[in-house]
Design an enzyme around this catalytic site. Structure first.
Site, PDB file in Angstrom:
ATOM      1  N   SER A 137       8.282   7.154  -6.677  1.00  0.00           N
ATOM      2  CA  SER A 137       7.904   5.920  -5.993  1.00  0.00           C
ATOM      3  C   SER A 137       8.161   4.748  -6.915  1.00  0.00           C
ATOM      4  O   SER A 137       7.653   4.710  -8.045  1.00  0.00           O
ATOM      5  CB  SER A 137       6.423   5.979  -5.599  1.00  0.00           C
ATOM      6  OG  SER A 137       6.038   4.777  -4.950  1.00  0.00           O
ATOM      7  N   LYS A 163      11.683   6.525  -3.281  1.00  0.00           N
ATOM      8  CA  LYS A 163      10.879   5.667  -2.398  1.00  0.00           C
ATOM      9  C   LYS A 163      10.813   4.268  -3.000  1.00  0.00           C
ATOM     10  O   LYS A 163      10.486   4.102  -4.171  1.00  0.00           O
ATOM     11  CB  LYS A 163       9.464   6.228  -2.227  1.00  0.00           C
ATOM     12  CG  LYS A 163       8.587   5.339  -1.354  1.00  0.00           C
ATOM     13  CD  LYS A 163       7.322   6.046  -0.903  1.00  0.00           C
ATOM     14  CE  LYS A 163       6.212   5.966  -1.924  1.00  0.00           C
ATOM     15  NZ  LYS A 163       4.938   6.470  -1.363  1.00  0.00           N
ATOM     16  N   LYS A 165       9.239   0.410  -2.582  1.00  0.00           N
ATOM     17  CA  LYS A 165       8.235  -0.446  -1.955  1.00  0.00           C
ATOM     18  C   LYS A 165       8.909  -1.706  -1.415  1.00  0.00           C
ATOM     19  O   LYS A 165       9.771  -2.304  -2.078  1.00  0.00           O
ATOM     20  CB  LYS A 165       7.156  -0.841  -2.968  1.00  0.00           C
ATOM     21  CG  LYS A 165       6.372   0.332  -3.545  1.00  0.00           C
ATOM     22  CD  LYS A 165       5.369   0.891  -2.550  1.00  0.00           C
ATOM     23  CE  LYS A 165       4.490   1.946  -3.198  1.00  0.00           C
ATOM     24  NZ  LYS A 165       3.439   2.451  -2.290  1.00  0.00           N
ATOM     25  N   ASP A 190       8.666   2.028   1.728  1.00  0.00           N
ATOM     26  CA  ASP A 190       7.210   2.058   1.915  1.00  0.00           C
ATOM     27  C   ASP A 190       6.709   0.623   1.997  1.00  0.00           C
ATOM     28  O   ASP A 190       6.839  -0.149   1.047  1.00  0.00           O
ATOM     29  CB  ASP A 190       6.540   2.792   0.750  1.00  0.00           C
ATOM     30  CG  ASP A 190       5.028   2.910   0.923  1.00  0.00           C
ATOM     31  OD1 ASP A 190       4.519   2.553   2.003  1.00  0.00           O
ATOM     32  OD2 ASP A 190       4.361   3.368  -0.022  1.00  0.00           O
ATOM     33  N   GLU A 215       7.605   4.109   5.667  1.00  0.00           N
ATOM     34  CA  GLU A 215       6.210   4.532   5.576  1.00  0.00           C
ATOM     35  C   GLU A 215       5.267   3.365   5.855  1.00  0.00           C
ATOM     36  O   GLU A 215       5.394   2.292   5.259  1.00  0.00           O
ATOM     37  CB  GLU A 215       5.946   5.100   4.172  1.00  0.00           C
ATOM     38  CG  GLU A 215       4.543   5.657   3.989  1.00  0.00           C
ATOM     39  CD  GLU A 215       4.332   6.205   2.593  1.00  0.00           C
ATOM     40  OE1 GLU A 215       3.234   6.702   2.323  1.00  0.00           O
ATOM     41  OE2 GLU A 215       5.271   6.131   1.762  1.00  0.00           O
ATOM     42  N   ASP A 240       0.685   6.795   6.802  1.00  0.00           N
ATOM     43  CA  ASP A 240      -0.064   7.030   5.573  1.00  0.00           C
ATOM     44  C   ASP A 240      -1.491   6.539   5.785  1.00  0.00           C
ATOM     45  O   ASP A 240      -2.374   7.302   6.170  1.00  0.00           O
ATOM     46  CB  ASP A 240       0.638   6.289   4.419  1.00  0.00           C
ATOM     47  CG  ASP A 240      -0.119   6.343   3.093  1.00  0.00           C
ATOM     48  OD1 ASP A 240      -1.174   6.997   3.020  1.00  0.00           O
ATOM     49  OD2 ASP A 240       0.342   5.726   2.116  1.00  0.00           O
ATOM     50  N   LYS A 264      -2.403  12.646   1.800  1.00  0.00           N
ATOM     51  CA  LYS A 264      -3.011  12.368   0.500  1.00  0.00           C
ATOM     52  C   LYS A 264      -4.407  12.976   0.489  1.00  0.00           C
ATOM     53  O   LYS A 264      -5.219  12.697   1.376  1.00  0.00           O
ATOM     54  CB  LYS A 264      -3.095  10.859   0.236  1.00  0.00           C
ATOM     55  CG  LYS A 264      -1.746  10.197   0.015  1.00  0.00           C
ATOM     56  CD  LYS A 264      -1.902   8.699  -0.211  1.00  0.00           C
ATOM     57  CE  LYS A 264      -0.545   8.050  -0.485  1.00  0.00           C
ATOM     58  NZ  LYS A 264      -0.647   6.571  -0.541  1.00  0.00           N
ATOM     59  N   GLY A 292       1.191   9.948  -3.355  1.00  0.00           N
ATOM     60  CA  GLY A 292       0.524   9.754  -4.630  1.00  0.00           C
ATOM     61  C   GLY A 292      -0.317   8.496  -4.653  1.00  0.00           C
ATOM     62  O   GLY A 292      -0.074   7.544  -3.899  1.00  0.00           O
TER      63      GLY A 292
END
Length: 372
Positions: A137, A163, A165, A190, A215, A240, A264, A292
């Site tokens: 990530s 991934k 952000k 994400d 996400e 998520d 998660k 995570g």
């Protein structure tokens, strides 16, 4: 299982290797709790709270976790006899939400149980994989060039999925440049709830980038608008923050709100509920992966164990310890080889606790006897 004799709460503070930025904030270090459950034979089970110091991700914080654990969860445990870690989930159900506090205690109990049985935690929860695929990530960077350099290092290190952000203004153009540079990598975005349906035209542009998924693009508590969005775009939506339970999972799938779910442990209240969500998704052909929360070694070890369940078909966020921490609290630290982590086969979480590091990072601690 043998009774718990005492529970220790350790508050730790650990420095990140580099600042980690998402759409809701930047982290330089992290405070969290390590929970130690001890039995009469000296076995110790370890759990980790994953809440942040501020209620950015959800309503929980480090301070509220301490309050809930000490004033409600531990007293509830004192009043019952546990035969199995799965007894913890229904015991805690009378307390609304506070899933991260619950997961920290339940995780320590699962680890203790596995050590009492002399089996790996992965085996205790029904996992079978000996290796797991992992991704990485990457937070929001200052420049696109900095992001591309970070992606390049991650690809060279062999991570199976990248991934990235995103947030409004740091999305389509940035991802397009990354895709142009790396046309063949498995890449996802994400958003951490940074968008609304007013951004639907922007989100539709992501369809041209061959992303694995986007996400949680919309509100943290939404499954209605996500269904509208999923109908409008080809890119699979992954939920998520919206998924806190098996019931949330069932409703989201029935509404068509997503094609993928990120599980998660802390967000859903522990390994028991995580397993139930995994089983339901597997039965309904919904891909899952393990997300995570900037975990230290104990939380990372629990994520590894969960990912050994057969329905985890996509690489998770359980990257190497050294990617995030200057020093971790387990020995050996989590390492990645060719995009995979070898699942430890020792009892419980399978990693030894580095007691010197644990003491070094501990800023507060309290031991509570379960016999009074």
């Amino acid at each position: 299982m043998k009774p718990i004799q005492s529970i220790k709460l350790r508050k730790l503070e650990m420095a990140l290797v580099a600042p980690f930025t998402t759409s809701f904030g930047t982290f330089h270090d992290k405070q969290f709790y390590i929970i130690e459950t001890k039995d009469e034979d000296g076995n110790i089970g370890y759990g980790e709270s994953v809440a942040f110091s501020s209620p950015w991700y959800n309503e929980e914080t480090v301070k509220t976790n301490e309050h809930i654990i000490k004033d409600f969860l531990i007293p509830a445990l004192k009043q019952t006899t546990l035969n199995h870690p799965e007894d913890v989930h229904p015991l805690f159900e009378k307390f609304r939400r506070n899933h991260m506090a619950k997961a920290a205690i339940e995780g320590a109990i699962w680890d203790l149980y596995a050590k009492q049985e002399n089996i790996p935690l992965a085996t205790a929860i029904g996992g079978t994989a000996s290796k797991i695929d992992v991704g990485v990530s990457i937070g929001i960077k200052n420049t696109t060039d900095e992001l591309i350099d970070t992606v390049r290092r991650s690809v060279e290190q062999g991570y199976k999925r990248i991934k990235i952000k995103i947030k409004p203004g740091w999305d389509v153009d940035v991802l397009t440049k990354v895709r142009d540079e790396f046309p063949d990598i498995d890449m996802m975005a994400d958003a951490n709830s940074a968008y609304t349906l007013d951004h639907i035209d922007t989100l539709k542009q992501l369809d041209d980038l061959n992303l694995m998924m986007i996400e949680q693009p919309l509100a943290h508590d939404d499954i209605i608008d996500h269904a509208t969005l999923q109908k409008a775009i080809q890119t699979p939506v992954c939920l998520d923050e919206s998924i806190h339970s098996l019931e949330d999972t069932r409703k989201a799938i029935e509404l068509g709100s997503c094609q993928i779910i990120n599980i998660k442990i802390g967000r859903v209240g522990g390994l028991t509920e995580a397993k139930r969500i995994h089983d339901y998704c597997q039965a309904h052909n919904i891909d899952v992966w393990c997300g995570g929360m900037l975990e230290a070694g104990v939380g990372r070890a629990h994520n590894i164990a969960l990912t050994t369940l057969s329905g985890f078909t996509l690489p998770g966020d359980t990257a190497a310890s050294s990617l995030y921490w200057k020093q971790d609290i387990i020995n050996p630290e989590v390492t990645v080889q060719d995009g995979t982590i070898t699942v430890p086969n020792g009892p419980g979480i399978g990693f030894e606790i580095d007691q010197d590091a644990l003491e070094q990072f501990t800023v507060e601690q309290e031991t509570i006897s379960m016999n009074n």
